[in-house]
Scaffold this active site. Structure first.
Site, PDB file in Angstrom:
ATOM      1  N   HIS A   1       0.787  -1.259   0.043  1.00 15.26           N
ATOM      2  CA  HIS A   1       0.010  -0.104  -0.157  1.00 15.26           C
ATOM      3  C   HIS A   1       0.773   1.353  -0.005  1.00 15.26           C
ATOM      4  O   HIS A   1       0.730   2.031  -0.948  1.00 15.26           O
ATOM      5  CB  HIS A   1      -0.959   0.149   1.339  1.00 15.26           C
ATOM      6  CG  HIS A   1      -1.497   1.466   1.353  1.00 15.26           C
ATOM      7  ND1 HIS A   1      -2.676   1.874   0.698  1.00 15.26           N
ATOM      8  CD2 HIS A   1      -1.248   2.172   2.393  1.00 15.26           C
ATOM      9  CE1 HIS A   1      -3.017   2.966   1.223  1.00 15.26           C
ATOM     10  NE2 HIS A   1      -2.357   3.366   2.104  1.00 15.26           N
TER      11      HIS A   1
ATOM     12  N   GLU B   1      11.652  13.367  -0.442  1.00 10.99           N
ATOM     13  CA  GLU B   1      10.733  12.517  -0.963  1.00 10.99           C
ATOM     14  C   GLU B   1       9.213  13.011  -0.533  1.00 10.99           C
ATOM     15  O   GLU B   1       8.342  13.112  -1.440  1.00 10.99           O
ATOM     16  CB  GLU B   1      10.752  11.114  -0.934  1.00 10.99           C
ATOM     17  CG  GLU B   1       9.713  10.293  -1.372  1.00 10.99           C
ATOM     18  CD  GLU B   1       9.380  10.165  -2.744  1.00 10.99           C
ATOM     19  OE1 GLU B   1      10.589  10.638  -3.565  1.00 10.99           O
ATOM     20  OE2 GLU B   1       8.340   9.898  -3.228  1.00 10.99           O
TER      21      GLU B   1
ATOM     22  N   THR C   1       6.693  26.845   5.665  1.00 10.00           N
ATOM     23  CA  THR C   1       5.236  26.243   5.349  1.00 10.00           C
ATOM     24  C   THR C   1       4.187  27.136   5.909  1.00 10.00           C
ATOM     25  O   THR C   1       3.249  27.369   5.251  1.00 10.00           O
ATOM     26  CB  THR C   1       5.307  24.771   6.037  1.00 10.00           C
ATOM     27  OG1 THR C   1       6.474  24.317   5.919  1.00 10.00           O
ATOM     28  CG2 THR C   1       4.115  23.974   5.430  1.00 10.00           C
TER      29      THR C   1
ATOM     30  N   ASP D   1       6.564  21.723 -26.517  1.00 12.84           N
ATOM     31  CA  ASP D   1       6.566  20.286 -26.150  1.00 12.84           C
ATOM     32  C   ASP D   1       7.777  20.287 -24.905  1.00 12.84           C
ATOM     33  O   ASP D   1       8.221  21.290 -24.573  1.00 12.84           O
ATOM     34  CB  ASP D   1       6.908  19.028 -27.041  1.00 12.84           C
ATOM     35  CG  ASP D   1       6.342  17.985 -26.637  1.00 12.84           C
ATOM     36  OD1 ASP D   1       6.629  17.439 -25.441  1.00 12.84           O
ATOM     37  OD2 ASP D   1       5.231  17.292 -27.564  1.00 12.84           O
TER      38      ASP D   1
ATOM     39  N   SER E   1      13.263   6.326 -13.957  1.00  9.58           N
ATOM     40  CA  SER E   1      12.073   7.162 -14.542  1.00  9.58           C
ATOM     41  C   SER E   1      11.970   8.649 -13.935  1.00  9.58           C
ATOM     42  O   SER E   1      11.860   9.553 -14.771  1.00  9.58           O
ATOM     43  CB  SER E   1      10.939   6.417 -14.405  1.00  9.58           C
ATOM     44  OG  SER E   1       9.795   7.201 -14.468  1.00  9.58           O
ATOM     45  N   SER E   2      12.161   8.698 -12.722  1.00  8.78           N
ATOM     46  CA  SER E   2      12.084  10.034 -12.222  1.00  8.78           C
ATOM     47  C   SER E   2      13.230  10.743 -12.448  1.00  8.78           C
ATOM     48  O   SER E   2      13.014  12.064 -12.605  1.00  8.78           O
ATOM     49  CB  SER E   2      11.909   9.749 -10.597  1.00  8.78           C
ATOM     50  OG  SER E   2      10.807   9.135 -10.093  1.00  8.78           O
TER      51      SER E   2
ATOM     52  N   SER F   1      -1.804  27.169  -5.324  1.00  8.94           N
ATOM     53  CA  SER F   1      -1.356  28.549  -5.889  1.00  8.94           C
ATOM     54  C   SER F   1      -2.107  28.839  -7.012  1.00  8.94           C
ATOM     55  O   SER F   1      -1.976  30.133  -7.368  1.00  8.94           O
ATOM     56  CB  SER F   1       0.149  28.712  -5.582  1.00  8.94           C
ATOM     57  OG  SER F   1       0.578  28.531  -4.292  1.00  8.94           O
TER      58      SER F   1
ATOM     59  N   TYR G   1       8.773  15.998   0.583  1.00  8.60           N
ATOM     60  CA  TYR G   1       8.646  17.340  -0.107  1.00  8.60           C
ATOM     61  C   TYR G   1       8.302  17.209  -1.802  1.00  8.60           C
ATOM     62  O   TYR G   1       7.429  17.950  -2.316  1.00  8.60           O
ATOM     63  CB  TYR G   1       9.550  18.283   0.180  1.00  8.60           C
ATOM     64  CG  TYR G   1       9.545  18.581   1.699  1.00  8.60           C
ATOM     65  CD1 TYR G   1       8.466  19.411   2.057  1.00  8.60           C
ATOM     66  CD2 TYR G   1      10.332  17.941   2.524  1.00  8.60           C
ATOM     67  CE1 TYR G   1       8.370  19.628   3.193  1.00  8.60           C
ATOM     68  CE2 TYR G   1      10.013  18.147   3.728  1.00  8.60           C
ATOM     69  CZ  TYR G   1       9.295  18.973   4.205  1.00  8.60           C
ATOM     70  OH  TYR G   1       9.047  19.272   5.847  1.00  8.60           O
TER      71      TYR G   1
ATOM     72  N   HIS H   1      14.863  12.904  11.687  1.00 14.04           N
ATOM     73  CA  HIS H   1      13.575  13.130  12.566  1.00 14.04           C
ATOM     74  C   HIS H   1      12.794  11.765  12.384  1.00 14.04           C
ATOM     75  O   HIS H   1      11.922  11.723  13.127  1.00 14.04           O
ATOM     76  CB  HIS H   1      13.057  14.273  12.533  1.00 14.04           C
ATOM     77  CG  HIS H   1      12.191  14.649  11.346  1.00 14.04           C
ATOM     78  ND1 HIS H   1      12.291  15.735  10.487  1.00 14.04           N
ATOM     79  CD2 HIS H   1      11.613  13.660  10.407  1.00 14.04           C
ATOM     80  CE1 HIS H   1      11.545  15.653   9.487  1.00 14.04           C
ATOM     81  NE2 HIS H   1      11.093  14.460   9.451  1.00 14.04           N
ATOM     82  N   HIS H   2      13.019  11.153  11.265  1.00 15.15           N
ATOM     83  CA  HIS H   2      12.619   9.781  11.380  1.00 15.15           C
ATOM     84  C   HIS H   2      12.852   8.641  12.068  1.00 15.15           C
ATOM     85  O   HIS H   2      12.514   7.632  12.292  1.00 15.15           O
ATOM     86  CB  HIS H   2      12.367   9.304   9.808  1.00 15.15           C
ATOM     87  CG  HIS H   2      11.887  10.199   9.028  1.00 15.15           C
ATOM     88  ND1 HIS H   2      10.297  10.186   8.657  1.00 15.15           N
ATOM     89  CD2 HIS H   2      12.017  11.177   8.341  1.00 15.15           C
ATOM     90  CE1 HIS H   2       9.992  11.286   7.805  1.00 15.15           C
ATOM     91  NE2 HIS H   2      11.175  11.783   7.567  1.00 15.15           N
TER      92      HIS H   2
ATOM     93  N   LYS I   1       3.615  29.843   3.451  1.00 12.02           N
ATOM     94  CA  LYS I   1       2.801  29.461   2.426  1.00 12.02           C
ATOM     95  C   LYS I   1       1.038  29.632   2.953  1.00 12.02           C
ATOM     96  O   LYS I   1       0.348  30.002   2.095  1.00 12.02           O
ATOM     97  CB  LYS I   1       3.003  28.052   1.721  1.00 12.02           C
ATOM     98  CG  LYS I   1       4.249  28.061   1.332  1.00 12.02           C
ATOM     99  CD  LYS I   1       4.669  26.740   0.662  1.00 12.02           C
ATOM    100  CE  LYS I   1       5.600  26.967  -0.729  1.00 12.02           C
ATOM    101  NZ  LYS I   1       4.703  27.546  -1.706  1.00 12.02           N
TER     102      LYS I   1
ATOM    103  N   ARG J   1       1.736   1.181  15.033  1.00  8.73           N
ATOM    104  CA  ARG J   1       1.285   1.045  13.702  1.00  8.73           C
ATOM    105  C   ARG J   1       1.833  -0.417  13.245  1.00  8.73           C
ATOM    106  O   ARG J   1       2.601  -1.230  13.696  1.00  8.73           O
ATOM    107  CB  ARG J   1       1.889   2.166  12.750  1.00  8.73           C
ATOM    108  CG  ARG J   1       3.360   1.970  12.645  1.00  8.73           C
ATOM    109  CD  ARG J   1       4.096   3.378  11.991  1.00  8.73           C
ATOM    110  NE  ARG J   1       3.745   3.529  10.599  1.00  8.73           N
ATOM    111  CZ  ARG J   1       4.762   3.937   9.822  1.00  8.73           C
ATOM    112  NH1 ARG J   1       5.687   4.660  10.168  1.00  8.73           N
ATOM    113  NH2 ARG J   1       4.514   3.843   8.617  1.00  8.73           N
TER     114      ARG J   1
ATOM    115  N   TRP K   1       7.234  -0.369   3.784  1.00 10.72           N
ATOM    116  CA  TRP K   1       7.768   0.458   2.563  1.00 10.72           C
ATOM    117  C   TRP K   1       9.203   1.041   2.822  1.00 10.72           C
ATOM    118  O   TRP K   1       9.861   1.349   1.816  1.00 10.72           O
ATOM    119  CB  TRP K   1       6.925   1.725   2.096  1.00 10.72           C
ATOM    120  CG  TRP K   1       6.762   2.775   2.828  1.00 10.72           C
ATOM    121  CD1 TRP K   1       6.374   3.239   3.855  1.00 10.72           C
ATOM    122  CD2 TRP K   1       7.853   4.173   2.119  1.00 10.72           C
ATOM    123  NE1 TRP K   1       6.759   4.535   4.284  1.00 10.72           N
ATOM    124  CE2 TRP K   1       7.672   5.122   3.244  1.00 10.72           C
ATOM    125  CE3 TRP K   1       8.486   4.268   1.294  1.00 10.72           C
ATOM    126  CZ2 TRP K   1       8.226   6.269   3.188  1.00 10.72           C
ATOM    127  CZ3 TRP K   1       9.066   5.332   0.876  1.00 10.72           C
ATOM    128  CH2 TRP K   1       9.030   6.375   1.842  1.00 10.72           C
TER     129      TRP K   1
ATOM    130  N   HIS L   1      13.175  11.927   3.117  1.00  9.68           N
ATOM    131  CA  HIS L   1      12.426  13.322   3.615  1.00  9.68           C
ATOM    132  C   HIS L   1      12.508  14.134   2.473  1.00  9.68           C
ATOM    133  O   HIS L   1      11.264  14.604   2.444  1.00  9.68           O
ATOM    134  CB  HIS L   1      13.143  14.026   4.659  1.00  9.68           C
ATOM    135  CG  HIS L   1      12.156  14.709   5.516  1.00  9.68           C
ATOM    136  ND1 HIS L   1      11.030  14.321   6.015  1.00  9.68           N
ATOM    137  CD2 HIS L   1      11.664  16.035   5.196  1.00  9.68           C
ATOM    138  CE1 HIS L   1      10.449  15.349   6.522  1.00  9.68           C
ATOM    139  NE2 HIS L   1      10.879  16.538   5.709  1.00  9.68           N
TER     140      HIS L   1
END
Lengths: 380, 281, 528
Positions: free
Chosen positions: C80, C258, C331, C109, C172-173, C271, C260, C305-306, C334, C453, C145, C256
C-alpha cells in the site's frame, strides 16, 4: 446535499457507538508514571494548546473571509498582492513561538539522555518475537513471551482484559529506583516501548543503546514492540511490574530458584510422556508462531513440522556427537531465519520440545525417538 | 523529420521508449529470478542485456543521424547541455550515498559498535572489539588492506594524465587540427584501458573480498562502481573517436564530444575522492 | 499576449502522419498524450493501492485475527505504501507537469520528447514487478515500505523484485526530472522570466531538483541492500562492522526530500487554483518562491527526525529537532499567503476551490501534528504509533492526493474540452473530505494512547476508534469510484468548455483552445 451525507454517516457512527456502549474512548497520552513521562505530557499539552490557538486565529480569518468575501454576496475582488511588513511579521512570530517550544523540549531531551547514577542495569534483548531480560550483576535472566492464547486471538474464546498486553514473565523493578536499560536485539530491529515511563528505544542487532526510567508508583505497566519486526510484531508486548523494594528482592530470589530447578532437571532421566507434555508447552510458547500449533508451518518461509526430514531423521553420529543439520543441531544453532535456541532454552526445554516435535504433531519418529536433557547438556 | 532548424526539433513517434521498458523489465525480472535460483532468470537477463544494447545502439544512432543532418538548432544544443549536466549531478549524488555510508561507518557506527557500555563476559554483545580502521567488524577477519602508494598512486597519475590528453584533444577539435584530436583521444582511451587493467590486477591480488566486512564492502562497492563508470567512459570515448574519424564534428558543433569529456572529468574527480578517502586516509 | 491556437502544422513533424490506436500511445512523443498516460496510470495504481488499504481496514475492523494472516497483513501495508507513493502520487504530479508545464511556459513540448515517453513506459515494468510480487513464493515484500534491514534481508524473492522496481522508478524519475528542469530553463517563451513563471512551474522546478538529488541516493541504499542480501556484504550487519541504522540514514536522506517531492507540486496546484476562484492575484509571489526553495533546502538536513528512537547522540537529536521545527516557518508563510490571497477576494466555490480550501485546512492539521512529532520528547511517545499514520495521511492524502483531485477538476475542461458534472464533483468532494476525516482523525487518539502501527491485531481499548476508522475507510474507498465515474463522464461528453474555462484564471494555458490541440505554441507566444 452535504447534510444528507452527514446524516448518513452519523447514523452509521451512532450504530458503532451504541454497539460498544460502555467503551472508554482514550483521547490523550497515557497517564504518566515517571518524571520524564510527566514532562512529555506537559510538553505535549503546551504544544497542542499553542497549535489550537493558532488554528482558531488563522482559520477564524479564513472562514470569515469565506463567509464575507464571496462573489455570491456581491463582494468585489481587490487586487493587492504584496505587503512586506505582513510577510516579515508572519515569518517572525512563528519563529519566536518555535523557540519558546524548543527550550523546554531541549531540557527534557538532556534529562532523557542522562543514564548516569543508575541504581541498577537490565540488559533487554529483542528477539523474534519475545523479549529477554538480563539483570546485570544479579544472575537473573529470563524470556518474556506473550501470554494471550491463540484461541483468544482467533476468536475461539473470550478476549481477556489485557488481550495482547500480557506476558508470562514480566520485568519486575523496584519503585523509585533509576533503572538503566541497555537494549540490543538478536535478529532484526525491535523497539522497547513503555509509554507510562516516556520510554521508547529501538533495539538494534549488534549494538547497545541505552535508556532509563524511574517508576513513581507501584503497578503493572504495559507497552508493545514499536518497530516492525516481522509477522508477530503485534504479538510481543512488554510488561513492567513496579513493586516495593522488599517484593523486588523476594522476586529476585524466586527467579534464581526457578533457574536452579531448571538446571537440576538436566541430570534426571525423563519419561517420554513427561517430555512430550513439557514439550507441548515449550512448543506453543516458542515455536507455534512460525511452525503453527498444528505443525503445518507457513511454507516456504517456515517449513512444516509434520513429516519434516529434520524431525524424523537421525540425530546422533557414531562418535556420539550430534550430526550436522540434525534436529539437535537446528535447535541449538539455528539456520537462516530459524534462531539458535541454546542461549534461550535450558536443557530440559530443548529435550522436551525436540521429543514433542518427533512424537506429536503427526510425527512418530522411529530413529532416535526421544532425547534426554542430559544428552543436550553434553551436546552444548 | 523535416523540422526546419529555426524552431525547436521535436522528434516523431518512437519505438525506443518501449524497447527501454522491455529491456529493463527483462533485466530486473531475470535478475530477481537468478538471485533466487530460478533457472529462467539468466536467459531472461541475457535477453534484456541484448535488448538494452540494441536500444542504446539504435537510439544513439538515430540521435547522431539527426545531429549530423543538422536538425538541431542552438536551443536544442542547450537542452543537451542542461540534460547532460543534470545527469552528471545525479551520478554525483549516487556516489555521494556510498561515500556517506563510508563516512558514517568509520566515524559514527564503528565507535558505537566498540562501546560495550560496561558489559563484560556473557552479557557483552561482542568480545574485545576495537574500532580501528580498516576493519571487517567484530566477527570477521580482514587481511591485507590496500596501501595508497602503490598501484592506486599510479592509477591516479594515469587518470589525471588522461584528463590532460582529453583536453588537448578538445583544443585540437576547436582549432580543427585533426591529428591532434585523434592522437589525444587515442591516448585518453589507452590511459583509461591501462587504468582498468591495473584496477583488475589490484582486485586479482587483493587478499580480501567484498565479503570482508564493512571495509571490503565499501572498498569494492566504491571502486567497483567507479570502475564501471571508467569502462562506460572508455567505450564512449571510443565511439567519439570513431565519430571523429567519420567527420561528425566541426570546431563549433561538437556537443557529443563535450558531453563525453564532461563525463570523463567527472569520473576523474570521483577517483580523486576515492584515492583520498578509500585508499589513503 | 498573442493568441497561438494553431491546430495544424504544415511544415513540422507530423507530415508523415501520426500513428493511431495503441501505437499513438506506445510511440508517443507528445507531452499531452504522455501526461494523459501518466494520469491514468496514477489513477489505476491509486485504486489498486486503495484496495489494499481496504484489506488492512477490514482486518482492523475488530480486535482478533479475522480475514488475513499477519504476514499477509504486513504485505498489504508494505505494498500500500510503496504503490501509493511511487505509483499513485508521484506519477500523478508528473502527469500534471507534462500537461501543464509546456502550456504554462509557452513551449511547444518537453525538451526531450522521446525520453519523456521513456520515463512513462518505465513505470509499467516497475508496476508489473510490484504487483507480480504478490504471487511469488512467500508473497510480497512485508518489511514495510521503508524496507529496513535486517528484516528486509530476511524476506524472499519479492524483496528483490520490489528493490528492482524502485531502481527502475528511480531511473524514470531522474530522467523525467532532467526533462522538466531543461524544459523550464530552456523552453520558456520570450519574455517569460523566471520570476514571471506560474507558481506551479516554480514548485515543479524545485521538486525536480529534489528528485535528481534524492533518487540516486535511494538507488545507492537499495543497491547496498541487494548486495547485503545476495553478495555477502556487511553494510547493515554488525557482525561485519556494518550498522542497520546506516540504511535508515541513507534511506531517509532520500526519504525526507521525497516527502516534499510529494507536497511541493501540490502547493503549486493550490497556488494556481486559489487565485483563480478568489479572482485575485496570488499574494506574496516572491515569498512563495523563496519559501518553496527554503523548504527544499531544509528537506536535506532533517532526515533523522524519522529516527529519533534509534538512540542517536544528543547533539544529533537536538540538531534534527531544531532543523525540523524550522521547516514550519516557510510552510506557515505559504499557508498565510493563501489566506491573504483569499482575503477580500470575490470567491466562488466550484469543486477545485472546495478541494483547495479543504487542503489548506486539513494540510495545516497535518502540519501541526508534524510539529508535535518534531518535538523530540513527544515523538518518543508517538514514533511508530497510529499518530504518525494520522499525521502522514493528513499531509499525503489531504495534502497531496486531494490537491491532485482539485487539480484534475481544475484542468480537466482544458484537457477534454468538456465541463465536468459540478453536482457530482461536489458530491465527490464532500464524501471524500468527510470520509477522510472519519478515517484518519481517530487515529490521532489511538496513537496518543499508544497503539503501534503495522500491527494486524490490537488490544480491546482501541476497538471503537478502529471500527470508526474502518467505516470511514470503506466510505473513502467507495467515494473514489464516484471520482472515476465523473472523470469518464467528462471525457465522454458534457457542456462545451470555453478557452478561458474559469473567469478568474490567468496564464498561457487558457489562451489555447479547449480541448488543447495536439500541438500548441509551435510559434512561441510573447509574454509581456
Amino acid at each position: 446535499m452535504n447534510k444528507k451525507a452527514i446524516f448518513f454517516l452519523s447514523t452509521i457512527l451512532g450504530a458503532t457507538f451504541a454497539q460498544n456502549g460502555n467503551a472508554a474512548y482514550e483521547l490523550n497520552l497515557r497517564a504518566p508514571h515517571s518524571e520524564i513521562a510527566h514532562q512529555i505530557y506537559d510538553l505535549h499539552m503546551l504544544i497542542v494548546y499553542v497549535c489550537l490557538a493558532i488554528m482558531v486565529v488563522v482559520f477564524g480569518v479564513m472562514f470569515y473571509s469565506i463567509y464575507k468575501h464571496r462573489k455570491s454576496v456581491g463582494h468585489e475582488a481587490s487586487q493587492f498582492h504584496e505587503h512586506h511588513l505582513l510577510e516579515v511579521v508572519w515569518t517572525i512570530i512563528p519563529a519566536v513561538i518555535l523557540i519558546a517550544m524548543a527550550v523546554p523540549a531541549t531540557k527534557t531531551i538532556l534529562a532523557m539522555k542522562d543514564t548516569s547514577a543508575a541504581d541498577m542495569t537490565v540488559k533487554v534483548t529483542g528477539l523474534q518475537w519475545k523479549w529477554e531480560y538480563d539483570y546485570i550483576g544479579k544472575d537473573v535472566k529470563f524470556i518474556s513471551n506473550l501470554a494471550t492464547t491463540q484461541d483468544q486471538i482467533h476468536g475461539k474464546s473470550e478476549k481477556g482484559e489485557n488481550y495482547l498486553l500480557e506476558v508470562d514473565n514480566p520485568m519486575v523493578v523496584p519503585v523509585g529506583k533509576k533503572v538503566r536499560v541497555l537494549l540490543t536485539a538478536n535478529d532484526v530491529i525491535h523497539s522497547w516501548s513503555m509509554p507510562s515511563f516516556g520510554v521508547k528505544q529501538d533495539a538494534i542487532p549488534g549494538f547497545i543503546k541505552e535508556t532509563w526510567f524511574r517508576a513513581d508508583a507501584p503497578g503493572t505497566y504495559r507497552g508493545q514492540c514499536s518497530e516492525l519486526c516481522g509477522q508477530a510484531h503485534g504479538f510481543m508486548p512488554i510488561v513492567v511490574e513496579a513493586v516495593s523494594e522488599e517484593k523486588y528482592a523476594a522476586w529476585i530470589e524466586t527467579k534464581k530458584a526457578e533457574a536452579a530447578a531448571g538446571a537440576a532437571g538436566s541430570d534426571k532421566e525423563w519419561t517420554k510422556e513427561d517430555l512430550i507434555a513439557n514439550g507441548k508447552t515449550v512448543y506453543e510458547k516458542n515455536c507455534a508462531v512460525c511452525h503453527q500449533a498444528n505443525g503445518a508451518g507457513l511454507p516456504p518461509a517456515f517449513p512444516a513440522m509434520t513429516g519434516s526430514k529434520v524431525a524424523l531423521g537421525a540425530m546422533w553420529g557414531a562418535d556420539g556427537k550430534y550430526l550436522k543439520d540434525s534436529h539437535v543441531d537446528r535447535l541449538l544453532n539455528g539456520k537462516g531465519v530459524m534462531p539458535a535456541w541454546k542461549a534461550q532454552l535450558n536443557d530440559v526445554e530443548i529435550a522436551s520440545v525436540i521429543t514433542y516435535e518427533r512424537q506429536a504433531l503427526g510425527n512418530a519418529a522411529t530413529v532416535d525417538p526421544i532425547v534426554q536433557p542430559s544428552q543436550i547438556k553434553a551436546a552444548r | 523529420m523535416s523540422q526546419s532548424t529555426k524552431s525547436y526539433f521535436l522528434p516523431g513517434p518512437s519505438f525506443w521508449p518501449l524497447i527501454a521498458s522491455i529491456s529493463l523489465f527483462l533485466l530486473a525480472g531475470g535478475f530477481s529470478m537468478s538471485l533466487n535460483k530460478i533457472a529462467m532468470g539468466t536467459p531472461l537477463m541475457v535477453a534484456g542485456g541484448i535488448a538494452l544494447a540494441y536500444l542504446l545502439f539504435g537510439w544513439f544512432k538515430e540521435v547522431i543521424e539527426e545531429s549530423v543532418s543538422k536538425h538541431y538548432n542552438k536551443q536544442v544544443d542547450k537542452s543537451f547541455r542542461w540534460g547532460m549536466g543534470f545527469f552528471i549531478f545525479s551520478e554525483v549524488m549516487f556516489f555521494f550515498g556510498f561515500f556517506g555510508a563510508l563516512f558514517y561507518a568509520r566515524n559514527v557506527s564503528l565507535p558505537w559498535l566498540a562501546d560495550a557500555h560496561g558489559l563484560t563476559g556473557a552479557h557483552a554483545v561482542w568480545q574485545n572489539f576495537s574500532a580501528a580502521w580498516p576493519t571487517a567488524g567484530p566477527s570477521l577477519k580482514l587481511e591485507g588492506a590496500m596501501k595508497p602508494w602503490g598501484l592506486p598512486a599510479i592509477n591516479t597519475l594515469l587518470l589525471l594524465t588522461s584528463g590532460v590528453t582529453l583536453t588537448w584533444a578538445h583544443w585540437g577539435l576547436m582549432k580543427n587540427k585533426r591529428n591532434q584530436i585523434i592522437i589525444g583521444l587515442a591516448l585518453t582511451i589507452a590511459l583509461g584501458a591501462a587504468f582498468m587493467y591495473l584496477q583488475y590486477t589490484e582486485y586479482a591480488e587483493a587478499a580480501f573480498t567484498i565479503k570482508s566486512g564493512i571495509y571490503g564492502a565499501t572498498f569494492y562497492m566504491l571502486t567497483g562502481f567507479h570502475g564501471l563508470h571508467v569502462t562506460m567512459g572508455t567505450i564512449m570515448l571510443a565511439i567519439i573517436l570513431f565519430r571523429v574519424l567519420k567527420g561528425h564534428f566541426d570546431s563549433h558543433d561538437h556537443f557529443g564530444f563535450e558531453a563525453v569529456a564532461w563525463y570523463w572529468h567527472f569520473v576523474d574527480v570521483v577517483w580523486l575522492f576515492l584515492f583520498i578517502f578509500v585508499y589513503w586516509l | 499576449m498573442s493568441s497561438t491556437t494553431t491546430t495544424h502544422d504544415a511544415h513540422g513533424h507530423d507530415d508523415h502522419g501520426h500513428p493511431t490506436g495503441l501505437m499513438r500511445w506506445v510511440k508517443s512523443t507528445n507531452h499531452k498524450d504522455i501526461g494523459t498516460m501518466y494520469l491514468w496510470f496514477s489513477f489505476t495504481m491509486f485504486l489498486f493501492a486503495g484496495a489494499l488499504a481496504m484489506g488492512i481496514r477490514a482486518e482492523l475492523f475488530q480486535p482478533g485475527l479475522q480475514f488475513i494472516k499477519p504476514e499477509v497483513f504486513n504485505q498489504l501495508t508494505t505494498l500500500h505504501g510503496l504503490i501509493m507513493i511511487f505509483g499513485a502520487i508521484m506519477p500523478a504530479f508528473v502527469g500534471f507537469a507534462n500537461w501543464q508545464v509546456p502550456l504554462m511556459i509557452g513551449a511547444p513540448d518537453m525538451a526531450f520528447p522521446r525520453l519523456n515517453n521513456m520515463s512513462f513506459w518505465l513505470l509499467i515494468p516497475a508496476a508489473i514487478l510490484l504487483l507480480a510480487s504478490f504471487f511469488v513464493p512467500g508473497g510480497a515484500a512485508a518489511g514495510g515500505w521503508t524496507m529496513y534491514p535486517p528484516l528486509s534481508v530476511q524476506g524472499g524473492m519479492s524483496v528483490d523484485m520490489s528493490i528492482f522496481a524502485l531502481h527502475i522508478l528511480g531511473v524514470s524519475s531522474i530522467v523525467g526530472s532532467i526533462n522538466i528542469i531543461t524544459t523550464i530553463f530552456n523552453m520558456r517563451a520570450p519574455g517569460m522570466t523566471l520570476m514571471k513563471m506560474p507558481m506551479f512551474v516554480w514548485t515543479w522546478l524545485i521538486t525536480a531538483y529534489l528528485l535528481i538529488a534524492a533518487m540516486p541516493v535511494l538507488a545507492g541504499a537499495l543497491t547496498m541492500l541487494i548486495t547485503d542480501r545476495h553478495f555477502g556484504t556487511h553494510f547493515f550487519n554488525a557482525a561485519g562492522g556494518g550498522d542497520p541504522v546506516l540504511f535508515q540514514h541513507v534511506f531517509w536522506f532520500f526519504g525526507h526530500p521525497e516527502v516534499y517531492i510529494m507536497i511541493l507540486p501540490a502547493f503549486g496546484i493550490l497556488s494556481t487554483i486559489i487565485p483563480t476562484f478568489a479572482r485575485k492575484p496570488l499574494f506574496g509571489y516572491a515569498s512563495m518562491v523563496y519559501a518553496t526553495a527554503a523548504i527544499a533546502v531544509l528537506s536535506f538536513v532533517v532526515w533523522a527526525h524519522h529516527m529519533f528512537t534509534t538512540g542517536m547522540p544528543v547533539a544529533g537529536q537536538l540538531f534534527f529537532m531544531y532543523s525540523t521545527m524550522l521547516i514550519s516557518v516557510p510552510t506557515g508563510v505559504k499557508v498565510f499567503n493563501w489566506l491573504a490571497t483569499m482575503w477580500k477576494g470575490s470567491m466562488t466555490f466550484e469543486t477545485p476551490m472546495l478541494f483547495s480550501v479543504a487542503v489548506v485546512f486539513l494540510f495545516t492539521i497535518g502540519g501541526f501534528s508534524g510539529l508535535v512529532c518534531a518535538i523530540l520528547p513527544v515523538d518518543i511517545q508517538l514514533q511508530d504509533t497510529y499518530y504518525v499514520v494520522a499525521h502522514f495521511h493528513y499531509v499525503l492524502f489531504s495534502g497531496a492526493a486531494m490537491s491532485i483531485m482539485g487539480g484534475v477538476y481544475y484542468w480537466i475542461p482544458k484537457w477534454t474540452g468538456h465541463m465536468y458534472d459540478e453536482t457530482l464533483g461536489k458530491w465527490h468532494f464532500w464524501l471524500t473530505t468527510i470520509a477522510f476525516n472519519v478515517t484518519f482523525f481517530p487515529m490521532h487518539f489511538t496513537g496518543l494512547a499508544g497503539m503501534p502501527r503495522r500491527i494486524p491485531d490490537y488490544s480491546q481499548q482501541f476497538a471503537e476508534f478502529n471500527m470508526i476508522s474502518s467505516l470511514g475507510a470503506f466510505a473513502l474507498g467507495l467515494s473514489q469510484l464516484l471520482f472515476l465515474y465523473v472523470v469518464i463522464k467528462c471525457i465522454r461528453g458534457g457542456a462545451k468548455a470555453t478557452n478561458q474555462v474559469w473567469d478568474g484564471a490567468q496564464g498561457l494555458e487558457w489562451t489555447v483552445a479547449s480541448p488543447a490541440p495536439f500541438h500548441t505554441f509551435e510559434t512561441p507566444p510573447q509574454v509581456k
